[in-house]
Design an enzyme around this catalytic site. Structure first.
Site, PDB file in Angstrom:
ATOM      1  N   HIS A 100       0.707  -1.249  -0.019  1.00 33.93           N
ATOM      2  CA  HIS A 100      -0.011  -0.136   0.044  1.00 33.93           C
ATOM      3  C   HIS A 100       0.741   1.318  -0.025  1.00 33.93           C
ATOM      4  O   HIS A 100       1.748   1.206   0.552  1.00 33.93           O
ATOM      5  CB  HIS A 100      -0.858   0.082   1.092  1.00 33.93           C
ATOM      6  CG  HIS A 100      -0.260   0.012   2.532  1.00 33.93           C
ATOM      7  ND1 HIS A 100       0.217  -1.245   3.077  1.00 33.93           N
ATOM      8  CD2 HIS A 100      -0.019   0.787   3.544  1.00 33.93           C
ATOM      9  CE1 HIS A 100       0.733  -1.293   4.290  1.00 33.93           C
ATOM     10  NE2 HIS A 100       0.416   0.129   4.391  1.00 33.93           N
ATOM     11  N   HIS A 102       0.694   4.960   1.332  1.00 32.27           N
ATOM     12  CA  HIS A 102      -0.007   6.182   2.020  1.00 32.27           C
ATOM     13  C   HIS A 102       0.056   7.474   1.277  1.00 32.27           C
ATOM     14  O   HIS A 102       1.153   7.807   0.834  1.00 32.27           O
ATOM     15  CB  HIS A 102       0.963   6.449   3.349  1.00 32.27           C
ATOM     16  CG  HIS A 102       0.789   4.999   4.177  1.00 32.27           C
ATOM     17  ND1 HIS A 102      -0.143   5.352   5.313  1.00 32.27           N
ATOM     18  CD2 HIS A 102       1.581   4.103   4.329  1.00 32.27           C
ATOM     19  CE1 HIS A 102       0.218   4.081   6.056  1.00 32.27           C
ATOM     20  NE2 HIS A 102       1.031   3.664   5.541  1.00 32.27           N
TER      21      HIS A 102
END
Length: 142
Positions: A100, A102
């Site tokens: 992922h 951010h």
């Protein structure tokens, strides 16, 4: 999809979350532990553990979605800048093992921005060490 991955569960709609964006390859949702107002995560829909495992096409798609969202955060939220952050491995602060990015909007107004740097930019490293590390990495990339 991984059976025990909370981000896979979010993408599948099995865990409550605040969805921001979705396309064929990526999914974006608000971070429940935000470092700033508007902090969110962009994930590939296909499970990959981390930066070392993610296929190039998923990495490209996640990065392009993050860029699109960063531009929108500046325009719609009035952010003064944006950080993109990826943590790869537990020792690099990765806590959910699904790749992922951010997307952290940054603000001059510190009431909206709680993120602080874990190191001090502008403090020079040792030139000999920097050169030795470059010399070690460069041949391995050829």
């Amino acid at each position: 999809m991984s059976d025990q991955c909370v981000f896979c569960e979010i993408v599948a709609g099995k865990v409550p979350h605040a969805k921001v964006f979705e396309d064929d390859m990526t999914y974006a949702f608000m971070d429940i532990n935000p470092a700033s107002d508007g902090h969110l995560l962009v994930v590939p829909k296909r499970h990959s553990k981390d930066l070392l495992e993610i296929p190039a096409d998923d990495l490209t798609a996640v990065t392009l979605t993050a860029q699109r969202i960063a531009k929108t955060a500046i325009k719609e939220l009035g952010a003064d800048g944006v950080n993109l952050l990826n943590c790869c491995g537990a020792d690099a602060w990765q806590t959910v093992f699904h790749f992922h990015l951010h997307v952290v909007p940054r603000y001059v107004d510190k009431a909206k921005d709680r993120l602080v740097l874990p190191w001090q930019p502008g403090v020079s490293g040792y030139a000999d060490t920097i050169t030795a590390l470059a010399d070690q990495l460069s041949p391995a990339l050829d």
